[in-house]
Scaffold this motif. Structure first.
Motif, PDB file in Angstrom:
ATOM      1  N   LEU A   1      43.685  22.960  16.301  1.00  0.00           N
ATOM      2  CA  LEU A   1      44.996  22.812  15.679  1.00  0.00           C
ATOM      3  C   LEU A   1      46.117  23.042  16.682  1.00  0.00           C
ATOM      4  CD1 LEU A   1      44.423  24.529  12.220  1.00  0.00           C
ATOM      5  CD2 LEU A   1      44.868  22.095  12.633  1.00  0.00           C
ATOM      6  N   GLU A   2      45.919  23.963  17.607  1.00  0.00           N
ATOM      7  CA  GLU A   2      46.933  24.204  18.633  1.00  0.00           C
ATOM      8  C   GLU A   2      47.105  22.969  19.514  1.00  0.00           C
ATOM      9  OE1 GLU A   2      47.968  28.056  21.236  1.00  0.00           O
ATOM     10  OE2 GLU A   2      46.085  27.083  21.813  1.00  0.00           O
TER      11      GLU A   2
ATOM     12  N   ALA B   1      47.032  39.670   8.367  1.00  0.00           N
ATOM     13  CA  ALA B   1      48.464  39.534   8.679  1.00  0.00           C
ATOM     14  C   ALA B   1      48.719  39.908  10.133  1.00  0.00           C
ATOM     15  CB  ALA B   1      49.290  40.414   7.741  1.00  0.00           C
ATOM     16  N   ASN B   2      48.108  40.990  10.583  1.00  0.00           N
ATOM     17  CA  ASN B   2      48.286  41.437  11.961  1.00  0.00           C
ATOM     18  C   ASN B   2      47.753  40.407  12.948  1.00  0.00           C
ATOM     19  OD1 ASN B   2      47.104  42.926  14.471  1.00  0.00           O
ATOM     20  ND2 ASN B   2      48.620  44.355  13.636  1.00  0.00           N
ATOM     21  N   ILE B   3      46.560  39.850  12.657  1.00  0.00           N
ATOM     22  CA  ILE B   3      45.952  38.850  13.537  1.00  0.00           C
ATOM     23  C   ILE B   3      46.807  37.588  13.587  1.00  0.00           C
ATOM     24  CG2 ILE B   3      43.943  37.341  13.840  1.00  0.00           C
ATOM     25  CD1 ILE B   3      42.301  39.643  12.486  1.00  0.00           C
ATOM     26  N   LEU B   4      47.272  37.135  12.422  1.00  0.00           N
ATOM     27  CA  LEU B   4      48.081  35.915  12.376  1.00  0.00           C
ATOM     28  C   LEU B   4      49.419  36.104  13.085  1.00  0.00           C
ATOM     29  CD1 LEU B   4      47.398  34.630   8.744  1.00  0.00           C
ATOM     30  CD2 LEU B   4      46.385  33.817  10.884  1.00  0.00           C
ATOM     31  N   LYS B   5      49.997  37.289  13.004  1.00  0.00           N
ATOM     32  CA  LYS B   5      51.247  37.549  13.735  1.00  0.00           C
ATOM     33  C   LYS B   5      51.030  37.393  15.241  1.00  0.00           C
ATOM     34  CE  LYS B   5      53.490  40.699  10.454  1.00  0.00           C
ATOM     35  NZ  LYS B   5      53.872  42.110  10.186  1.00  0.00           N
TER      36      LYS B   5
ATOM     37  N   ALA C   1      50.572  33.723  16.025  1.00  0.00           N
ATOM     38  CA  ALA C   1      51.850  33.029  15.915  1.00  0.00           C
ATOM     39  C   ALA C   1      52.709  33.239  17.154  1.00  0.00           C
ATOM     40  CB  ALA C   1      52.588  33.505  14.663  1.00  0.00           C
ATOM     41  N   SER C   2      52.713  34.440  17.697  1.00  0.00           N
ATOM     42  CA  SER C   2      53.593  34.737  18.825  1.00  0.00           C
ATOM     43  C   SER C   2      52.954  34.458  20.178  1.00  0.00           C
ATOM     44  CB  SER C   2      54.042  36.199  18.759  1.00  0.00           C
ATOM     45  OG  SER C   2      52.932  37.075  18.867  1.00  0.00           O
ATOM     46  N   GLU C   3      51.634  34.589  20.273  1.00  0.00           N
ATOM     47  CA  GLU C   3      50.966  34.460  21.561  1.00  0.00           C
ATOM     48  C   GLU C   3      50.155  33.179  21.706  1.00  0.00           C
ATOM     49  OE1 GLU C   3      48.648  38.008  22.290  1.00  0.00           O
ATOM     50  OE2 GLU C   3      50.049  39.187  21.066  1.00  0.00           O
ATOM     51  N   GLY C   4      49.978  32.419  20.611  1.00  0.00           N
ATOM     52  CA  GLY C   4      49.124  31.236  20.658  1.00  0.00           C
ATOM     53  C   GLY C   4      47.667  31.592  20.420  1.00  0.00           C
TER      54      GLY C   4
ATOM     55  N   PHE D   1      43.463  34.992  19.824  1.00  0.00           N
ATOM     56  CA  PHE D   1      42.199  34.987  19.074  1.00  0.00           C
ATOM     57  C   PHE D   1      41.002  34.894  20.007  1.00  0.00           C
ATOM     58  CE2 PHE D   1      38.752  32.787  16.845  1.00  0.00           C
ATOM     59  CZ  PHE D   1      38.642  33.519  15.673  1.00  0.00           C
ATOM     60  N   TYR D   2      41.107  34.054  21.036  1.00  0.00           N
ATOM     61  CA  TYR D   2      39.962  33.754  21.891  1.00  0.00           C
ATOM     62  C   TYR D   2      39.791  34.726  23.060  1.00  0.00           C
ATOM     63  CZ  TYR D   2      39.382  29.405  19.329  1.00  0.00           C
ATOM     64  OH  TYR D   2      39.150  28.478  18.343  1.00  0.00           O
TER      65      TYR D   2
END
Length: 588
Positions: free
Chosen positions: A144-145, A217-221, A224-227, A231-232
């Motif tokens: 998606l990115e 919520a913490n993970i998605l924030k 959202a800010s770091e791309g 996650f990876y």
């Protein structure tokens, strides 16, 4: 900064029935087609559809809306898809068609014995599913990115606001989520999941319970800010790997290096002429487009039968042909289709499976009586240089589908999955220590557990390092063959039956001229080459007996598709959402 709000979902009646479908049934709610003028969004949960709607209202593209929808689905439909899984995305901007591959990959440390016990026998299927062994490298976020980088309109950070808001403030547990939690047998073996989705007595949270997910919520924030790197790599990746490798029963082989090395792919879609349409779908490792277009192509070479009977349901004569064409197509699927980076297409081209002369020869094998279970064999669409063995049948699961056409006519069909309902039954909190998180996929169980047959012939879809497991996901875009104009976007969850659901809907919508909602709502009939399953309570006893008299081994089951369809009409769009699930269509 744009601000979004998302309202609560409406209720769906619950029906407690046994199912062979990837996800259990949760009722059938009659739905009407939704007509819009400027754009349309269809997703599997009202909160997710609303998030996509708001993104397009704010000037976002179809890709932007898909990112927002996927983030919300991770929260509200965790049993089907999420950031811990993968997806196939078909996209058209009116000039080009792109297939974005976010399918999971096998870790570098696996080998062909991954799902064999100490005696060399395949593990019990659910024993393998609910374990660390089954977790592949998630691909949906990086895919998606990439798609957003190439096709997006709004800032990446904006797209996660609806999901973050819902995760922090909570959402009402839906009837479908409650029903699936109630019937789930393995999720409570994971301590985090048991504490999050169930109460102190081990009962699933009731319908309407306000479920907050601060860990997600913490993970998605951070994403959202770091791309996607948030996650990876780093804490989230380390937590994911630890939960896989430290599984209490069957530790997996995923590594942080596997996560850091994942690459989404842009593939060339396969576009096939059928009647006056150009139907574009995903190439291997998806088996969806090839198999469903084989079914439709074989039907074209058979004597034409009335599609609908006097009651408005698929006729017995048409169903017989459809089921026999499915047997032949699934035999080819089991023999040939796998990750194209590991397996050569017959004769060097997947198009050989769709050649009219080959499909005509396959159609000639269909008579008035059924071939019966196991009666269909793979054909030879080209001189075969590698002798593959057909993959033994094993279950396939999960998924969710999204269809969108935005205000500028950009269209997508995206099917997204963590495979089984609730995936590997492993909840990861990203190392936050907060309640909740996201579920990990069990996508590696889409590989064949056995690597070869008794004669030593290799199975194309066997486990290999870095390989993407074969999928049935069938995100589909349809165009007018002459003008090139968009006709429809569609797809479905449903494991291997995705292929039947999508094929039947294409026929009903384009050949029988039903509207999108009516086409979706028609009852289902499937076979993977063995018994025939008809959707429970939807066909007459007379029709069932007529199929049995032709030699079909027929029984009734819940067949819980989740079709989403957007069809272009003169005034704009007509959308439909599957009455078997909670999806809705929104647009202006």
């Amino acid at each position: 900064m744009l601000s979004f709000s998302v309202s609560a979902a409406s209720a769906v009646p619950v029906q407690d029935t046994a199912a062979i479908a990837p996800e259990r049934a949760s009722g059938f709610t009659v739905k009407s087609p939704v007509e819009t003028q400027r754009f349309a969004v269809a997703a599997a949960n009202p909160l997710a559809t609303e998030a996509g709607y708001q993104i397009i209202q704010a000037g976002g593209s179809a890709i932007d809306a898909a990112v927002a929808i996927q983030a919300v689905l991770t929260l509200v439909e965790p049993q089907s898809s999420g950031i811990g899984g993968g997806a196939f995305l078909m996209y058209s901007d009116g000039q080009q068609i792109i297939a974005y591959d976010g399918r999971e990959t096998a870790p570098a440390a696996v080998d062909e014995t991954l799902f064999l016990d100490d005696q060399g026998n395949p593990l019990e299927f659910m024993d393998a599913v609910a374990s660390g062994l089954s977790v592949g490298v998630p691909g949906v976020l990086k895919m998606l990115e990439q798609a957003h980088r190439e096709q997006g309109q709004l800032d990446w950070e904006v797209l996660f606001q609806p999901a973050i808001r819902l995760a922090e403030q909570g959402f009402a547990v839906s009837p479908r989520l409650h029903q699936l939690l109630s019937s789930e047998q393995h999720l409570q073996q994971d301590p985090l999941a048991a504490a999050f989705y169930y109460d102190d007595q081990g009962e699933p949270h009731p319908v309407g319970y306000l479920l907050r997910n601060p860990a997600l919520a913490n993970i998605l924030k951070r994403i959202a800010s770091e791309g996607s790197e948030a996650f990876y790599q780093g804490d989230v990746a380390a937590d994911l790997v630890a939960r896989v490798r430290q599984h209490s029963r069957h530790p997996g082989r995923l590594s942080e290096e596997d996560l850091a090395a994942y690459l989404p792919l842009r593939r060339e879609p396969i576009c096939t002429l059928w009647q006056r349409y150009r139907i574009c779908g995903f190439p291997p490792p998806s088996s969806g487009h090839l198999t469903l277009m084989q079914i439709l192509g074989i039907l074209e070479h058979l004597p034409q039968q009335p599609g609908l009977d006097d009651t408005g349901l698929p006729s017995e004569a048409w169903l017989h042909q459809f089921l026999e064409a499915s047997r032949l197509s699934f035999a080819d699927r089991a023999m040939y289709i796998a990750d194209p980076d590991f397996v050569e297409a017959p004769g060097g081209s997947w198009q050989h499976l769709l050649q009219p002369s080959y499909l005509k020869s396959r159609a000639a094998l269909i008579g008035s009586a059924s071939m019966g279970s196991g009666g269909a064999r793979a054909g030879e669409p080209f001189v075969i240089t590698t002798a593959y063995a057909p993959q033994p049948e094993q279950p396939e699961y999960g998924t969710s589908h999204i269809s969108i056409v935005d205000a500028d006519g950009r269209a997508l069909a995206m099917t997204t999955t963590i495979e089984s309902a609730f995936g590997a039954r492993i909840l990861a909190d990203g190392g936050t220590g907060l309640d909740g998180g996201y579920l990990l996929n069990n996508e590696l169980t889409d590989f064949s557990f056995q690597s070869q047959d008794a004669q030593g012939r290799p199975i194309a879809n066997r486990v290999e390092p870095g390989k993407r497991p074969r999928s049935s996901m069938s995100p589909t875009l349809v165009f007018d063959a002459e003008s090139g104009e968009l006709v429809a976007s569609l797809g479905s969850p449903g494991g291997a039956a995705i292929i039947h659901y999508t094929a039947k809907t294409l026929v009903a919508m384009l050949d029988w001229r039903l509207d999108a909602q009516a086409a979706i709502s028609l009852p289902h009939a499937i076979t993977l080459g063995g018994p025939v399953y008809l959707e429970q309570g939807r066909f007459s006893a007379v029709l069932l007996e007529a199929l049995r008299s032709r030699g079909h081994d027929v029984s009734e089951r819940e067949l819980t598709s989740g079709l989403q369809v957007i069809k272009v009409i003169p005034t704009g769009f007509s959308g439909g959402a599957d009455p078997r699930r909670e999806g809705v269509v929104l647009g202006d």
